[in-house]
Design a protein around this motif. Structure first.
Motif, PDB file in Angstrom:
ATOM      1  N   ALA A  67     -19.555  -6.708  35.222  1.00 26.59           N
ATOM      2  CA  ALA A  67     -18.795  -6.988  34.000  1.00 26.59           C
ATOM      3  C   ALA A  67     -17.403  -6.367  34.054  1.00 26.59           C
ATOM      4  CB  ALA A  67     -19.546  -6.467  32.783  1.00 26.59           C
ATOM      5  N   ASP A  68     -17.196  -5.409  34.956  1.00 22.53           N
ATOM      6  CA  ASP A  68     -15.934  -4.685  35.025  1.00 22.53           C
ATOM      7  C   ASP A  68     -14.951  -5.273  36.032  1.00 22.53           C
ATOM      8  OD1 ASP A  68     -16.887  -2.900  33.113  1.00 22.53           O
ATOM      9  OD2 ASP A  68     -17.809  -1.612  34.626  1.00 22.53           O
ATOM     10  N   LEU A  69     -15.284  -6.426  36.619  1.00 20.68           N
ATOM     11  CA  LEU A  69     -14.326  -7.082  37.517  1.00 20.68           C
ATOM     12  C   LEU A  69     -13.020  -7.366  36.773  1.00 20.68           C
ATOM     13  CD1 LEU A  69     -16.692  -9.683  39.226  1.00 20.68           C
ATOM     14  CD2 LEU A  69     -15.486  -7.846  40.421  1.00 20.68           C
ATOM     15  N   LEU A  70     -11.890  -7.037  37.380  1.00 18.84           N
ATOM     16  CA  LEU A  70     -10.601  -7.379  36.779  1.00 18.84           C
ATOM     17  C   LEU A  70     -10.415  -8.896  36.751  1.00 18.84           C
ATOM     18  CD1 LEU A  70      -8.314  -4.672  38.428  1.00 18.84           C
ATOM     19  CD2 LEU A  70      -9.053  -4.768  36.043  1.00 18.84           C
ATOM     20  N   PHE A  71     -10.792  -9.555  37.841  1.00 21.53           N
ATOM     21  CA  PHE A  71     -10.726 -11.006  37.941  1.00 21.53           C
ATOM     22  C   PHE A  71     -12.127 -11.494  38.260  1.00 21.53           C
ATOM     23  CE2 PHE A  71      -6.631  -9.248  39.291  1.00 21.53           C
ATOM     24  CZ  PHE A  71      -5.792  -9.824  38.338  1.00 21.53           C
ATOM     25  N   ASP A  72     -12.706 -12.260  37.351  1.00 16.17           N
ATOM     26  CA  ASP A  72     -14.103 -12.649  37.504  1.00 16.17           C
ATOM     27  C   ASP A  72     -14.270 -13.741  38.550  1.00 16.17           C
ATOM     28  OD1 ASP A  72     -13.274 -14.977  36.220  1.00 16.17           O
ATOM     29  OD2 ASP A  72     -14.321 -14.540  34.349  1.00 16.17           O
ATOM     30  N   VAL A  73     -15.521 -14.152  38.759  1.00 15.58           N
ATOM     31  CA  VAL A  73     -15.831 -15.103  39.832  1.00 15.58           C
ATOM     32  C   VAL A  73     -15.050 -16.398  39.674  1.00 15.58           C
ATOM     33  CG1 VAL A  73     -17.667 -16.554  40.806  1.00 15.58           C
ATOM     34  CG2 VAL A  73     -18.105 -14.128  40.327  1.00 15.58           C
ATOM     35  N   ALA A  74     -15.030 -16.955  38.474  1.00 18.48           N
ATOM     36  CA  ALA A  74     -14.318 -18.217  38.260  1.00 18.48           C
ATOM     37  C   ALA A  74     -12.833 -18.067  38.573  1.00 18.48           C
ATOM     38  CB  ALA A  74     -14.511 -18.699  36.824  1.00 18.48           C
ATOM     39  N   THR A  75     -12.231 -16.962  38.127  1.00 16.33           N
ATOM     40  CA  THR A  75     -10.800 -16.737  38.362  1.00 16.33           C
ATOM     41  C   THR A  75     -10.497 -16.600  39.849  1.00 16.33           C
ATOM     42  OG1 THR A  75     -10.627 -15.650  36.207  1.00 16.33           O
ATOM     43  CG2 THR A  75      -8.846 -15.260  37.780  1.00 16.33           C
ATOM     44  N   LEU A  76     -11.369 -15.910  40.595  1.00 17.41           N
ATOM     45  CA  LEU A  76     -11.157 -15.768  42.037  1.00 17.41           C
ATOM     46  C   LEU A  76     -11.203 -17.125  42.731  1.00 17.41           C
ATOM     47  CD1 LEU A  76     -13.341 -12.611  42.801  1.00 17.41           C
ATOM     48  CD2 LEU A  76     -10.863 -12.710  42.481  1.00 17.41           C
ATOM     49  N   ILE A  77     -12.190 -17.947  42.386  1.00 16.08           N
ATOM     50  CA  ILE A  77     -12.304 -19.268  43.008  1.00 16.08           C
ATOM     51  C   ILE A  77     -11.107 -20.130  42.636  1.00 16.08           C
ATOM     52  CG2 ILE A  77     -13.660 -21.398  43.062  1.00 16.08           C
ATOM     53  CD1 ILE A  77     -16.160 -19.653  42.702  1.00 16.08           C
ATOM     54  N   GLN A  78     -10.685 -20.075  41.381  1.00 14.05           N
ATOM     55  CA  GLN A  78      -9.517 -20.849  40.966  1.00 14.05           C
ATOM     56  C   GLN A  78      -8.277 -20.453  41.764  1.00 14.05           C
ATOM     57  OE1 GLN A  78      -9.997 -19.833  36.693  1.00 14.05           O
ATOM     58  NE2 GLN A  78      -9.651 -22.018  36.299  1.00 14.05           N
ATOM     59  N   ALA A  79      -8.068 -19.148  41.925  1.00 17.86           N
ATOM     60  CA  ALA A  79      -6.884 -18.673  42.643  1.00 17.86           C
ATOM     61  C   ALA A  79      -6.897 -19.105  44.105  1.00 17.86           C
ATOM     62  CB  ALA A  79      -6.797 -17.149  42.538  1.00 17.86           C
ATOM     63  N   LEU A  80      -8.072 -19.051  44.735  1.00 20.03           N
ATOM     64  CA  LEU A  80      -8.170 -19.445  46.139  1.00 20.03           C
ATOM     65  C   LEU A  80      -8.045 -20.959  46.309  1.00 20.03           C
ATOM     66  CD1 LEU A  80     -11.102 -17.099  47.181  1.00 20.03           C
ATOM     67  CD2 LEU A  80      -8.753 -16.989  48.054  1.00 20.03           C
ATOM     68  N   ALA A  81      -8.745 -21.714  45.453  1.00 18.34           N
ATOM     69  CA  ALA A  81      -8.762 -23.170  45.584  1.00 18.34           C
ATOM     70  C   ALA A  81      -7.383 -23.773  45.390  1.00 18.34           C
ATOM     71  CB  ALA A  81      -9.746 -23.781  44.593  1.00 18.34           C
ATOM     72  N   GLU A  82      -6.540 -23.106  44.635  1.00 16.58           N
ATOM     73  CA  GLU A  82      -5.188 -23.604  44.423  1.00 16.58           C
ATOM     74  C   GLU A  82      -4.385 -23.594  45.724  1.00 16.58           C
ATOM     75  OE1 GLU A  82      -1.428 -22.622  41.454  1.00 16.58           O
ATOM     76  OE2 GLU A  82      -3.434 -21.923  40.951  1.00 16.58           O
ATOM     77  N   VAL A  83      -4.820 -22.755  46.671  1.00 16.28           N
ATOM     78  CA  VAL A  83      -4.079 -22.585  47.919  1.00 16.28           C
ATOM     79  C   VAL A  83      -4.782 -23.234  49.109  1.00 16.28           C
ATOM     80  CG1 VAL A  83      -3.200 -20.859  49.551  1.00 16.28           C
ATOM     81  CG2 VAL A  83      -3.073 -20.444  47.077  1.00 16.28           C
ATOM     82  N   THR A  84      -6.100 -23.004  49.217  1.00 18.06           N
ATOM     83  CA  THR A  84      -6.818 -23.436  50.419  1.00 18.06           C
ATOM     84  C   THR A  84      -8.129 -24.109  50.038  1.00 18.06           C
ATOM     85  OG1 THR A  84      -7.691 -22.674  52.565  1.00 18.06           O
ATOM     86  CG2 THR A  84      -7.990 -21.203  50.689  1.00 18.06           C
ATOM     87  N   PRO A  85      -8.540 -25.143  50.757  1.00 17.15           N
ATOM     88  CA  PRO A  85      -9.831 -25.763  50.437  1.00 17.15           C
ATOM     89  C   PRO A  85     -10.978 -24.801  50.733  1.00 17.15           C
ATOM     90  CG  PRO A  85      -8.500 -27.204  51.839  1.00 17.15           C
ATOM     91  CD  PRO A  85      -7.834 -25.870  51.829  1.00 17.15           C
ATOM     92  N   LEU A  86     -11.883 -24.669  49.792  1.00 18.88           N
ATOM     93  CA  LEU A  86     -13.122 -23.924  49.990  1.00 18.88           C
ATOM     94  C   LEU A  86     -14.228 -24.937  50.226  1.00 18.88           C
ATOM     95  CD1 LEU A  86     -12.770 -21.314  47.104  1.00 18.88           C
ATOM     96  CD2 LEU A  86     -12.172 -21.022  49.513  1.00 18.88           C
ATOM     97  N   HIS A  87     -15.051 -24.693  51.244  1.00 20.84           N
ATOM     98  CA  HIS A  87     -16.053 -25.667  51.660  1.00 20.84           C
ATOM     99  C   HIS A  87     -17.461 -25.082  51.507  1.00 20.84           C
ATOM    100  CE1 HIS A  87     -13.011 -28.362  53.177  1.00 20.84           C
ATOM    101  NE2 HIS A  87     -12.481 -27.406  53.919  1.00 20.84           N
ATOM    102  N   PRO A  88     -18.485 -25.931  51.501  1.00 19.45           N
ATOM    103  CA  PRO A  88     -19.855 -25.428  51.434  1.00 19.45           C
ATOM    104  C   PRO A  88     -20.124 -24.393  52.530  1.00 19.45           C
ATOM    105  CG  PRO A  88     -19.849 -27.785  51.113  1.00 19.45           C
ATOM    106  CD  PRO A  88     -18.440 -27.399  51.487  1.00 19.45           C
ATOM    107  N   GLY A  89     -20.680 -23.270  52.134  1.00 23.69           N
ATOM    108  CA  GLY A  89     -20.966 -22.184  53.080  1.00 23.69           C
ATOM    109  C   GLY A  89     -19.913 -21.114  53.137  1.00 23.69           C
ATOM    110  N   ASP A  90     -18.707 -21.388  52.615  1.00 23.74           N
ATOM    111  CA  ASP A  90     -17.678 -20.353  52.599  1.00 23.74           C
ATOM    112  C   ASP A  90     -18.099 -19.215  51.667  1.00 23.74           C
ATOM    113  OD1 ASP A  90     -16.123 -21.703  54.390  1.00 23.74           O
ATOM    114  OD2 ASP A  90     -14.671 -22.445  52.923  1.00 23.74           O
ATOM    115  N   LEU A  91     -17.578 -18.025  51.948  1.00 27.28           N
ATOM    116  CA  LEU A  91     -17.970 -16.818  51.223  1.00 27.28           C
ATOM    117  C   LEU A  91     -16.763 -16.182  50.545  1.00 27.28           C
ATOM    118  CD1 LEU A  91     -20.247 -15.188  53.967  1.00 27.28           C
ATOM    119  CD2 LEU A  91     -20.942 -16.736  52.122  1.00 27.28           C
ATOM    120  N   VAL A  92     -16.990 -15.694  49.335  1.00 27.81           N
ATOM    121  CA  VAL A  92     -15.963 -14.954  48.604  1.00 27.81           C
ATOM    122  C   VAL A  92     -16.560 -13.616  48.177  1.00 27.81           C
ATOM    123  CG1 VAL A  92     -14.426 -14.908  46.608  1.00 27.81           C
ATOM    124  CG2 VAL A  92     -14.878 -17.083  47.768  1.00 27.81           C
TER     125      VAL A  92
END
Length: 285
Positions: free
Chosen positions: A218-243
């Protein structure tokens, strides 16, 4: 639903946990492939697999397998300084946007594997983290609901860091990419079993029984959705990729005196609802 990837008799298998027994995916349904675990609706798939289970299908003996990382990812992207207390103990300013670094696939290892301590380093450190496994391709600007819908499951990661190499320069790459320095697993828990975005789960890291990290997602500064959004805006994330989502306070280099890992130490990372990741430190050959 929970599943694991492991090596048995020299063959890589994917298995599903049913009532705390492990069954190989293909023993339950030979038409299923690993991508079904990543991409199918876990509620429907779990129901199907439970119906397929019969008395004559033997379970897998956990003592007969070697756990592997959850996937063979194309990309491993890691968030740094993503807990306020860890940023403060590190003497860093709070980031205004997600701060990422890259790991390579050959840095990963499974739960129970030896964690090699390189002889050339005197500052091997632990970092217990929540790990996100992608189940579908996501790229471009996406809504939060699309980002979370791309998650196949969550697991545990130990972002072991060689601090003397990490802090040599402003870039962290060298300290994060020693072979087998990224234990992860042993199970993947699918999203329907957890709070949205795996929020509010306790996270603890122990070394030889001493609790050194005691945090909460709960104390993440940037939660899971925000991290994926930030990455996806730059690079394609594919099945099996890890964050990897970052680590809370309590790391070894910030302690007074510092507490670094030594050969013989047993490192245990536990996250609520995900299980336990455990590795023993050995002197690297």
């Amino acid at each position: 639903m929970q599943w694991s990837r492991y090596l048995r008799r020299g063959v890589v298998e994917w298995g599903v946990w049913l009532e705390e027994e492990l069954f190989s995916l293909q023993s339950l349904d030979e038409t299923l492939q690993p991508q079904h675990l990543l991409q199918e609706d876990p509620k429907i798939l779990s129901r199907h697999l439970r119906l397929r289970r019969t008395a004559h299908i033997p379970s897998v003996d956990p003592e007969s397998i070697r756990y592997l990382p959850p996937t063979s990812p194309q990309k491993i992207l890691c968030a740094g300084l993503n807990y306020r207390d860890h940023a403060l103990e590190s003497g860093a300013e709070l980031p205004g946007a997600p701060n990422f670094f890259i790991r390579f696939p050959d840095t990963l290892c499974g739960s129970g594997e030896a964690l090699p301590c390189p002889a050339q380093s005197e500052a091997m450190d632990y970092e217990g983290e929540l790990l996100v496994i992608l189940g579908r391709t996501v790229h471009g600007r996406v809504h939060r609901r699309e980002a979370l819908a791309a998650v196949a499951g969550y697991s545990i990661f130990n972002d072991v860091s060689l601090r003397d190499y990490q802090f040599r320069t402003s870039q962290w790459t060298l300290g994060k990419n020693f072979p087998n320095s990224g234990p992860c697993g042993p199970r993947v828990t699918t999203p329907e079993e957890l709070p949205e975005g795996a929020r509010g789960l306790y996270l603890r890291t122990e070394v030889d029984g001493d609790v050194l990290q005691d945090g909460n997602t709960a104390d993440l500064l940037f939660d899971v959705a925000t991290l994926i959004q930030a990455l996806a805006e730059v690079t394609p994330l594919h099945p099996g990729d890890l964050v990897a989502t970052g680590t809370p306070a309590g790391v070894g280099f910030a302690r007074k005196p510092p507490r670094f890992l030594q050969p013989g130490n047993l490192v245990r990372v536990e996250i609520e609802g995900l299980g336990v990741l455990e590795n023993r430190v050995v002197l690297a050959p």
